[in-house]
Enzyme design. Structure first.
Site, PDB file in Angstrom:
ATOM      1  N   GLU A  35       0.800  -1.233   0.000  1.00 19.50           N
ATOM      2  CA  GLU A  35       0.000   0.000   0.000  1.00 19.50           C
ATOM      3  C   GLU A  35       0.832   1.282   0.000  1.00 19.50           C
ATOM      4  O   GLU A  35       0.654   2.146   0.852  1.00 19.50           O
ATOM      5  CB  GLU A  35      -0.973  -0.030   1.183  1.00 19.50           C
ATOM      6  CG  GLU A  35      -1.887  -1.242   1.121  1.00 19.50           C
ATOM      7  CD  GLU A  35      -2.732  -1.459   2.372  1.00 19.50           C
ATOM      8  OE1 GLU A  35      -2.676  -0.621   3.284  1.00 19.50           O
ATOM      9  OE2 GLU A  35      -3.436  -2.479   2.438  1.00 19.50           O
ATOM     10  N   HIS A  47     -10.549  -5.367  -2.133  1.00 21.61           N
ATOM     11  CA  HIS A  47     -11.534  -5.277  -1.040  1.00 21.61           C
ATOM     12  C   HIS A  47     -12.692  -4.459  -1.613  1.00 21.61           C
ATOM     13  O   HIS A  47     -12.633  -3.233  -1.635  1.00 21.61           O
ATOM     14  CB  HIS A  47     -10.923  -4.587   0.176  1.00 21.61           C
ATOM     15  CG  HIS A  47      -9.839  -5.382   0.823  1.00 21.61           C
ATOM     16  ND1 HIS A  47     -10.099  -6.554   1.501  1.00 21.61           N
ATOM     17  CD2 HIS A  47      -8.503  -5.196   0.887  1.00 21.61           C
ATOM     18  CE1 HIS A  47      -8.950  -7.046   1.961  1.00 21.61           C
ATOM     19  NE2 HIS A  47      -7.974  -6.249   1.597  1.00 21.61           N
ATOM     20  N   GLU A 105      -6.316 -10.227  -1.912  1.00 22.65           N
ATOM     21  CA  GLU A 105      -7.040 -10.112  -0.640  1.00 22.65           C
ATOM     22  C   GLU A 105      -8.535  -9.954  -0.873  1.00 22.65           C
ATOM     23  O   GLU A 105      -9.212  -9.223  -0.159  1.00 22.65           O
ATOM     24  CB  GLU A 105      -6.539  -8.893   0.159  1.00 22.65           C
ATOM     25  CG  GLU A 105      -5.060  -8.864   0.411  1.00 22.65           C
ATOM     26  CD  GLU A 105      -4.608  -7.721   1.328  1.00 22.65           C
ATOM     27  OE1 GLU A 105      -5.458  -7.053   1.938  1.00 22.65           O
ATOM     28  OE2 GLU A 105      -3.399  -7.517   1.425  1.00 22.65           O
ATOM     29  N   ASP A 122     -12.335  -9.627  -0.905  1.00 20.17           N
ATOM     30  CA  ASP A 122     -13.576  -9.835  -0.158  1.00 20.17           C
ATOM     31  C   ASP A 122     -14.575  -8.805  -0.662  1.00 20.17           C
ATOM     32  O   ASP A 122     -14.179  -7.770  -1.200  1.00 20.17           O
ATOM     33  CB  ASP A 122     -13.382  -9.788   1.368  1.00 20.17           C
ATOM     34  CG  ASP A 122     -12.641  -8.564   1.878  1.00 20.17           C
ATOM     35  OD1 ASP A 122     -12.595  -7.545   1.160  1.00 20.17           O
ATOM     36  OD2 ASP A 122     -12.113  -8.617   2.995  1.00 20.17           O
ATOM     37  N   ASN A 126       1.953  -4.603  -3.404  1.00 27.82           N
ATOM     38  CA  ASN A 126       0.541  -4.949  -3.225  1.00 27.82           C
ATOM     39  C   ASN A 126      -0.237  -3.683  -2.847  1.00 27.82           C
ATOM     40  O   ASN A 126       0.248  -2.875  -2.064  1.00 27.82           O
ATOM     41  CB  ASN A 126       0.489  -5.979  -2.067  1.00 27.82           C
ATOM     42  CG  ASN A 126      -0.873  -6.566  -1.830  1.00 27.82           C
ATOM     43  OD1 ASN A 126      -1.594  -6.872  -2.772  1.00 27.82           O
ATOM     44  ND2 ASN A 126      -1.227  -6.747  -0.567  1.00 27.82           N
TER      45      ASN A 126
HETATM   46  O1  G3I Z   1      -3.919  -9.279  18.300  1.00 31.92           O
HETATM   47  C1  G3I Z   1      -4.613  -8.220  18.989  1.00 31.92           C
HETATM   48  C2  G3I Z   1      -5.160  -8.744  20.235  1.00 31.92           C
HETATM   49  O2  G3I Z   1      -4.121  -9.125  21.091  1.00 31.92           O
HETATM   50  C3  G3I Z   1      -6.032  -7.673  20.888  1.00 31.92           C
HETATM   51  O3  G3I Z   1      -6.650  -8.171  22.021  1.00 31.92           O
HETATM   52  C4  G3I Z   1      -7.110  -7.200  19.903  1.00 31.92           C
HETATM   53  C5  G3I Z   1      -7.946  -6.066  20.468  1.00 31.92           C
HETATM   54  O4  G3I Z   1      -8.487  -5.282  19.430  1.00 31.92           O
HETATM   55  O5  G3I Z   1      -6.489  -6.726  18.757  1.00 31.92           O
HETATM   56  C6  G3I Z   1      -5.733  -7.715  18.103  1.00 31.92           C
HETATM   57  O6  G3I Z   1      -5.158  -7.151  16.994  1.00 31.92           O
HETATM   58  C7  G3I Z   1      -5.984  -6.872  15.879  1.00 31.92           C
HETATM   59  C8  G3I Z   1      -5.458  -7.689  14.704  1.00 31.92           C
HETATM   60  O7  G3I Z   1      -6.148  -7.338  13.523  1.00 31.92           O
HETATM   61  C9  G3I Z   1      -5.634  -9.184  14.898  1.00 31.92           C
HETATM   62  O8  G3I Z   1      -6.976  -9.477  14.935  1.00 31.92           O
HETATM   63  C10 G3I Z   1      -5.880  -5.414  15.591  1.00 31.92           C
HETATM   64  O9  G3I Z   1      -6.516  -4.684  16.621  1.00 31.92           O
HETATM   65  C11 G3I Z   1      -6.534  -5.101  14.262  1.00 31.92           C
HETATM   66  O10 G3I Z   1      -6.270  -3.761  13.923  1.00 31.92           O
HETATM   67  C12 G3I Z   1      -5.933  -5.994  13.175  1.00 31.92           C
HETATM   68  O11 G3I Z   1      -6.597  -5.734  11.983  1.00 31.92           O
HETATM   69  C13 G3I Z   1      -5.965  -6.239  10.826  1.00 31.92           C
HETATM   70  C14 G3I Z   1      -5.700  -5.102   9.860  1.00 31.92           C
HETATM   71  O12 G3I Z   1      -5.149  -5.618   8.654  1.00 31.92           O
HETATM   72  C15 G3I Z   1      -4.734  -4.083  10.434  1.00 31.92           C
HETATM   73  O13 G3I Z   1      -4.690  -2.999   9.602  1.00 31.92           O
HETATM   74  C16 G3I Z   1      -6.896  -7.238  10.191  1.00 31.92           C
HETATM   75  O14 G3I Z   1      -7.037  -8.376  11.037  1.00 31.92           O
HETATM   76  C17 G3I Z   1      -6.332  -7.677   8.828  1.00 31.92           C
HETATM   77  O15 G3I Z   1      -7.287  -8.440   8.159  1.00 31.92           O
HETATM   78  C18 G3I Z   1      -6.050  -6.441   7.988  1.00 31.92           C
HETATM   79  O16 G3I Z   1      -5.498  -6.864   6.776  1.00 31.92           O
HETATM   80  C19 G3I Z   1      -5.187  -5.833   5.844  1.00 31.92           C
HETATM   81  C20 G3I Z   1      -3.981  -6.300   5.049  1.00 31.92           C
HETATM   82  O17 G3I Z   1      -2.946  -6.621   5.912  1.00 31.92           O
HETATM   83  C21 G3I Z   1      -3.542  -5.226   4.050  1.00 31.92           C
HETATM   84  N1  G3I Z   1      -4.628  -4.852   3.198  1.00 31.92           N
HETATM   85  C22 G3I Z   1      -5.853  -4.460   3.876  1.00 31.92           C
HETATM   86  C23 G3I Z   1      -6.301  -5.558   4.826  1.00 31.92           C
HETATM   87  C24 G3I Z   1      -7.610  -5.205   5.478  1.00 31.92           C
HETATM   88  O18 G3I Z   1      -7.511  -4.087   6.282  1.00 31.92           O
END
Ligand code: G3I
Length: 452
Positions: free
Chosen positions: A266, A342, A372, A374, A307
């Site tokens: 990004e 997305h 990715e 969805d 990406n």
């Molecule tokens: O692991 C912690 C956990 O310990 C904590 O208790 C919890 C509380 O909110 O948060 C957990 O972390 C979260 C993590 O996902 C795992 O679930 C983060 O808050 C959350 O911000 C994070 O979001 C991820 C996001 O990227 C971050 O920007 C999404 O799962 C993930 O699907 C998303 O993926 C991104 C790609 O990497 C890049 N392209 C866009 C895509 C969607 O946003």
């Protein structure tokens, strides 16, 4: 993320009624000879092609039911019987071209019987059934089927990983794996001198044991950075060294086991400018080239990707093309461009449109992947069924396009099933439902490719 879900509202807004309902009948009865019919004329305007005309008709003071005929621009377009006194809504599935139209309603004359016409509006064209190719798509839809691996993003957080059905559903349904979070810098490199490979190892071991190739995600990104990166100012040399150490160590750890990487994730904003990040602010645009060169040195056999999302067209895609062309011309190692996709449910782009998006990159001599995908539904929309059809058509068209472009080497969706998705289960954005059952869309995506 694409916001294409306001079609119905836009179509309604595009309509104006030149003659309000119940305007006086256009023809007055002559004294000598009663007209053969009553009629009413309204003018409608729409910007939406292929729409449906919706009309409410009421027969007033009529002794018996009357037959209402409708002409548009002097062409008969339909008719219905209307019982006396009853309001009847008539949907006329006529292909309304954009612009003004003169619509005439008429009925054979009955003594004192009048017609009241109201609520004339234009409804968007019904969705093409999923898989229905748009004109121009045929060559792509009929392209020989290739065995494009269907991948999914997988998470090894205990809450997800220990769900009994999760891993089985992945193995049953997908051919390749992308770690959703645990290879990101925040997780894998939490302190400057400490790496944490445990969670990512779990995924790579699992993938390897089950013959699933892994797509590494991601080495240099502006999000999910550890505090040791974000909490201080860096000189260019220091940050470049830290980036090299990170890439060397992570790719070195998985050398020969993870065959492809999102090296840079990004890097662009919607207008095509570079996204502000610690990387860009400290190293300038050269951070991309540096990351790719470090990555190639760390594992010369790995395929290296840039990406991004919303890079199907527009200024962001132009910026990506410019940068990739420049990198290629200077011999910087770059092997592919990832299109995340997305998307939101809305009228699906045609297969030919998506093929054009992919070819703008493959024409530069690199691979492409859908990395990715969805497609989120808007659960508050009234016509959820229609949205699901659009969702299915979007996924299917993207898969058909990937199949038709030989350099499209993988099609990955961003999660195993709706139960665990960053977009929220209620948006049902994935190919398996919350119980990990394959939805019809799973089968149509699979059907776009040759069987495994
Ligand atoms: O692991 C912690 C956990 O310990 C904590 O208790 C919890 C509380 O909110 O948060 C957990 O972390 C979260 C993590 O996902 C795992 O679930 C983060 O808050 C959350 O911000 C994070 O979001 C991820 C996001 O990227 C971050 O920007 C999404 O799962 C993930 O699907 C998303 O993926 C991104 C790609 O990497 C890049 N392209 C866009 C895509 C969607 O946003």
């Amino acid at each position: 993320m694409r916001a294409r879900i306001a079609t119905a509202i836009a179509a309604m807004a595009a309509l104006s009624l030149a003659a309000a309902p119940a305007a006086p009948a256009a023809k007055k009865p002559s004294k000598r000879k009663a007209p053969a019919r009553w009629e009413k004329t309204v003018r409608v305007h729409t910007a939406q092609p292929g729409a449906q005309l919706l009309v409410q008709v009421r027969a007033i003071n009529c002794a018996k039911s009357i037959s209402v005929q409708v002409e548009m621009d002097k062409r008969y377009v339909g008719g219905r019987r209307v019982a006396p006194g009853r309001k009847r809504e008539i949907a006329l599935p006529v292909a309304v071209s954009p612009g003004w139209h003169r619509v005439v309603f008429h009925t054979p004359r009955q003594k004192r019987c009048r017609l009241r016409v109201g609520l004339v509006r234009v409804k968007p064209a019904p969705p093409a059934p999923a898989n229905a190719p748009a004109p121009g798509d045929a060559a792509y839809v009929n392209a020989p089927k290739r065995r494009v691996p269907l991948g999914a993003a997988v998470d090894s957080r205990p809450a997800v990983w220990n769900d009994n059905q999760y891993k089985d559903a992945f193995l049953r349904s997908f051919d390749a794996l992308t770690p959703e979070n645990v290879m990101k810098m925040e997780y894998i490199h939490p302190e400057r001198n400490r790496y944490n490979f445990a969670d990512a190892d779990l995924l790579v071991d699992f993938a390897e044991a089950n013959g699933r190739p892994v797509h590494g995600h991601t080495l240099v990104w502006h999000e999910q950075l550890p505090q040791w990166i974000t909490s201080r100012r860096w000189s260019a040399q220091e940050l470049s060294d830290a980036m090299r150490d990170h890439i060397d160590t992570v790719m070195g750890h998985y050398r020969g086991r993870v065959g492809e990487w999102d090296v840079v994730n990004e890097p662009f904003q919607e207008d095509g400018s570079f996204r502000p990040s610690v990387w860009h602010e400290t190293l300038g645009p050269a951070f991309i080239e540096q990351a790719l060169r470090f990555a190639h040195r760390a594992d010369p056999s790995a395929k290296l990707f840039i990406n991004d999302f919303n890079n199907e067209g527009g200024p962001k895609a132009e910026a990506m093309v410019r940068v990739v062309r420049d990198l290629k011309s200077r011999g910087v190692p770059i092997h592919g461009v990832g299109l995340q996709m997305h998307w939101g449910a809305g009228p699906p782009p045609s297969v030919a449109d998506i093929v054009r998006s992919l070819r703008r990159y493959t024409d530069l001599g690199v691979e492409v992947q859908i990395t990715e995908m969805d497609v989120g539904l808007n659960p508050s929309m009234r016509d959820l069924a229609e949205h699901r059809e659009h969702q299915q058509a979007m996924f299917t068209n993207a898969a058909l396009a990937c199949n038709a472009v030989p350099e499209c080497s993988r099609f990955t969706v961003w999660g195993v099933g709706d139960k665990y998705t960053w977009r929220g289960a209620e948006t049902e954005p994935l190919l398996l439902d919350s119980g990990f059952n394959a939805k019809p869309v799973y089968h149509s995506v699979r059907g776009a490719f040759a069987p495994r």
